[in-house]
Design a protein around this motif. Structure first.
Motif, PDB file in Angstrom:
ATOM      1  N   ASP A 296      42.050 -22.353  11.474  1.00 13.24           N
ATOM      2  CA  ASP A 296      42.482 -22.093  10.218  1.00 13.24           C
ATOM      3  C   ASP A 296      41.450 -22.352   9.227  1.00 13.24           C
ATOM      4  OD1 ASP A 296      44.739 -21.664   8.304  1.00 13.24           O
ATOM      5  OD2 ASP A 296      44.199 -23.561   7.718  1.00 13.24           O
ATOM      6  N   ALA A 299      38.126 -19.998   9.959  1.00 18.04           N
ATOM      7  CA  ALA A 299      38.204 -18.624   9.304  1.00 18.04           C
ATOM      8  C   ALA A 299      38.427 -18.726   7.948  1.00 18.04           C
ATOM      9  CB  ALA A 299      39.664 -18.182   9.650  1.00 18.04           C
ATOM     10  N   HIS A 300      38.788 -19.614   7.417  1.00 15.01           N
ATOM     11  CA  HIS A 300      38.934 -19.695   5.685  1.00 15.01           C
ATOM     12  C   HIS A 300      37.542 -19.717   5.184  1.00 15.01           C
ATOM     13  CE1 HIS A 300      40.101 -21.134   1.659  1.00 15.01           C
ATOM     14  NE2 HIS A 300      40.985 -20.102   1.841  1.00 15.01           N
ATOM     15  N   ALA A 302      34.754 -18.643   6.212  1.00 19.18           N
ATOM     16  CA  ALA A 302      33.863 -17.475   6.376  1.00 19.18           C
ATOM     17  C   ALA A 302      32.385 -17.847   6.850  1.00 19.18           C
ATOM     18  CB  ALA A 302      33.853 -16.781   4.958  1.00 19.18           C
ATOM     19  N   TYR A 318      42.075 -12.876  12.208  1.00 19.60           N
ATOM     20  CA  TYR A 318      42.812 -14.297  11.812  1.00 19.60           C
ATOM     21  C   TYR A 318      42.801 -14.042  10.073  1.00 19.60           C
ATOM     22  CZ  TYR A 318      44.802 -18.638  11.454  1.00 19.60           C
ATOM     23  OH  TYR A 318      45.632 -19.839  11.280  1.00 19.60           O
ATOM     24  N   ARG A 319      41.744 -13.856   9.494  1.00 18.89           N
ATOM     25  CA  ARG A 319      41.691 -13.794   8.109  1.00 18.89           C
ATOM     26  C   ARG A 319      42.711 -12.621   7.429  1.00 18.89           C
ATOM     27  NH1 ARG A 319      36.324 -15.715   8.572  1.00 18.89           N
ATOM     28  NH2 ARG A 319      35.533 -13.320   8.913  1.00 18.89           N
ATOM     29  N   GLN A 320      42.795 -11.521   8.245  1.00 17.60           N
ATOM     30  CA  GLN A 320      43.508 -10.528   8.021  1.00 17.60           C
ATOM     31  C   GLN A 320      45.049 -10.736   8.033  1.00 17.60           C
ATOM     32  OE1 GLN A 320      42.218  -7.730   6.515  1.00 17.60           O
ATOM     33  NE2 GLN A 320      44.501  -7.023   6.037  1.00 17.60           N
ATOM     34  N   TRP A 323      45.579 -14.154   5.497  1.00 12.24           N
ATOM     35  CA  TRP A 323      45.098 -13.958   4.031  1.00 12.24           C
ATOM     36  C   TRP A 323      44.832 -12.509   3.612  1.00 12.24           C
ATOM     37  CZ3 TRP A 323      42.118 -17.698   6.964  1.00 12.24           C
ATOM     38  CH2 TRP A 323      42.751 -18.980   6.682  1.00 12.24           C
ATOM     39  N   GLY A 325      42.896 -10.656   4.718  1.00 12.07           N
ATOM     40  CA  GLY A 325      41.402 -10.606   4.375  1.00 12.07           C
ATOM     41  C   GLY A 325      40.548 -10.987   3.345  1.00 12.07           C
ATOM     42  N   VAL A 327      39.317 -13.947   1.504  1.00  9.78           N
ATOM     43  CA  VAL A 327      38.926 -15.135   1.452  1.00  9.78           C
ATOM     44  C   VAL A 327      37.514 -15.209   0.565  1.00  9.78           C
ATOM     45  CG1 VAL A 327      37.872 -16.911   2.862  1.00  9.78           C
ATOM     46  CG2 VAL A 327      39.616 -15.486   3.874  1.00  9.78           C
ATOM     47  N   SER A 330      33.893 -14.909   1.639  1.00 15.05           N
ATOM     48  CA  SER A 330      33.265 -14.104   2.156  1.00 15.05           C
ATOM     49  C   SER A 330      32.192 -13.112   1.505  1.00 15.05           C
ATOM     50  CB  SER A 330      34.503 -12.766   2.479  1.00 15.05           C
ATOM     51  OG  SER A 330      35.467 -13.485   3.439  1.00 15.05           O
TER      52      SER A 330
END
Length: 466
Positions: A296, A299-300, A302, A318-320, A323, A325, A327, A330
């Motif tokens: 978590d 991924a958040h 980036a 996972y981000r998709q 959230w 995608g 973030v 990013s």
């Protein structure tokens, strides 16, 4: 720990620096991690080699373990008004449904007590949602001593363990099936006291009950009466204690860390023992490291953690899912994120930080990364607490240990990010920069600023300057 992020190799690098004094009581539950410890893949190999060969300076270690000086602040959570009896008649029952992990729920409990006080409502013991990340279905009474909670707050608000029969219909399932007049669904983040008086009081007066969901972060940290602020801290620092069996396990772990020779002799019976009979002169010191490095957070952030294409694809997926995608980080490159201190420290990097600060393989180290209730308890009883990156656990323990004037090292993320980007830095330069960059990040009182949390910065709202 996330396989795609090669955490096993980085975890091994941490163990290389601190084994055999490393202690994580639940590591046996992850044999796959231990089976790959012989193949670490460090990203900062020159620093790691230098750290393993560095001389140990006893004088530096002595300074490291020195407790904080008295900073002139004292806990101050009692009301500024003269004690008075609770109003004879409550306006109704207040229910809240709390999501997030334990520490987010903990803050929600404190806010719920404050809102109940503002509304002159009777608080129903809060309902915990099942966290989608941690999959923890524990209830309030599974974790916290509910009788202690009610007793400590008996002069502040009325609390009931469950609703009376006439309101038994007000359940989580009831609110999940349709729009209900008694549910407050649109409470804004960091709502004011007036918002609750204007929007929730009428519901209480009409129906005798109001359910606020969602409730996390739904009470402002600013422009509230001092008594309400102090009540929130009273809940957090005095009313919320773990149930006896969690405290017993925590005490056993603390005893093992402080008295390892005694614990080895006791073997499987250490849980039934106390430290009362141990010679206090033999007490050892230990540090707790909160190593939050999960999917978590990764991924958040980036950030790139060296796992190659497989890591990038897994984290993007996972981000998709979580959230869609979106973030914020990013939009930056990995180098920009690291230089700004936005990337969580890996186990390897936290190990290098500890080594630079003066810890070595004689240090008794408890790795907090799995059992959150025991981790919090042991973290509160350690001589030093270090967190690998900001987050709810970090914020909760930083605030609680500030309240107790306990040493807590807050990693300088921006400094460390820049140091780790420098692939030619020598160990002596790295160590000097780390030590100098953390001299004033070891538990010194920081006064809360507007919009900051009183649970992370308890002064001056909940502490008085002596």
């Amino acid at each position: 720990m996330m396989k795609l992020l090669q955490t096993r190799g980085a975890f091994a690098a941490l163990l290389l620096l601190f084994f055999p004094a490393f202690y994580a009581p639940f590591t046996h539950a992850s044999p796959s991690i231990l089976s790959e410890l012989n193949a670490p893949k460090p990203r900062h190999l020159p620093l790691l080699k230098s750290a393993l060969q560095r001389p140990i300076l006893n004088e530096k270690q002595s300074d490291l373990w020195t407790p904080l000086d008295d900073q002139g602040w004292r806990p101050c959570v009692e009301s500024t008004n003269a004690p008075s009896a609770l109003p004879e008649k409550s306006e109704g029952y207040l229910q809240v449904f709390l999501d997030g992990g334990l520490n987010q729920q903990r803050m929600g409990i404190c806010d719920a007590v404050a809102v109940a006080k503002i509304l002159n409502a009777t608080l129903v013991i809060p309902h915990f949602e099942v966290n989608p990340v941690w999959q923890d279905s524990s209830t309030f009474m599974d974790i916290f001593d509910v009788d202690h909670f009610i007793n400590v707050l008996k002069d502040d608000i009325s609390i009931v363990k469950e609703l009376p029969d006439e309101f038994s219909w007000s359940t989580r399932e009831y609110y999940a099936t349709a729009i209900r007049a008694t549910r407050i669904k649109m409470a804004p983040v960091h709502a004011s006291a007036n918002w609750y008086l204007e929007n929730v009081s009428p519901v209480l007066q009409s129906y005798g009950i109001a359910a606020v969901s969602p409730f996390s972060h739904r009470l402002s940290f600013d422009n509230l009466p001092m008594d309400i602020q102090r009540l929130r801290c009273k809940v957090n620092f005095q009313a919320l204690v773990f149930v006896p069996h969690i405290r017993a396990l925590g005490d056993a772990l603390v005893s093992r860390l402080r008295y390892p020779n005694k614990s080895e002799a006791l073997g499987a019976n250490y849980l039934q023992e106390t430290t009362d009979v141990v010679d206090k002169d033999s007490t050892g010191k230990f540090v707790v490291v909160h190593l939050r490095f999960d999917k978590d957070m990764a991924a958040h952030s980036a950030c790139d953690f060296g796992g190659g294409k497989a890591e990038k694809l897994a984290l993007a997926k996972y981000r998709q899912v979580i959230w869609q995608g979106r973030v914020l980080n990013s939009q930056f490159t990995d180098e920009e994120l690291r230089s700004q201190g936005r990337c969580p420290l890996t186990p390897e990097e936290i190990g290098l930080l500890l080594a630079a600060l003066g810890f070595d393989n004689s240090t008794r180290l408890y790795l907090a990364s799995h059992k959150v209730y025991v981790d919090y308890y042991v973290g509160m009883h350690s001589d030093i607490f270090v967190s690998a990156s900001p987050g709810n656990m970090h914020n909760a323990l930083v605030g609680h240990r500030t309240y107790d004037n306990s040493k807590t090292i807050r990693p300088n993320m921006a400094l460390l990010g820049q140091l780790f980007l420098n692939k030619t830095i020598s160990w002596s330069d790295f160590q000097q920069a780390v030590v100098e960059g953390h001299e004033n990040r070891q538990g010194q009182i920081r006064l809360r600023k507007p919009k900051q949390s009183i649970y992370t910065y308890p002064a001056p709202d909940c502490m008085c300057h002596a």
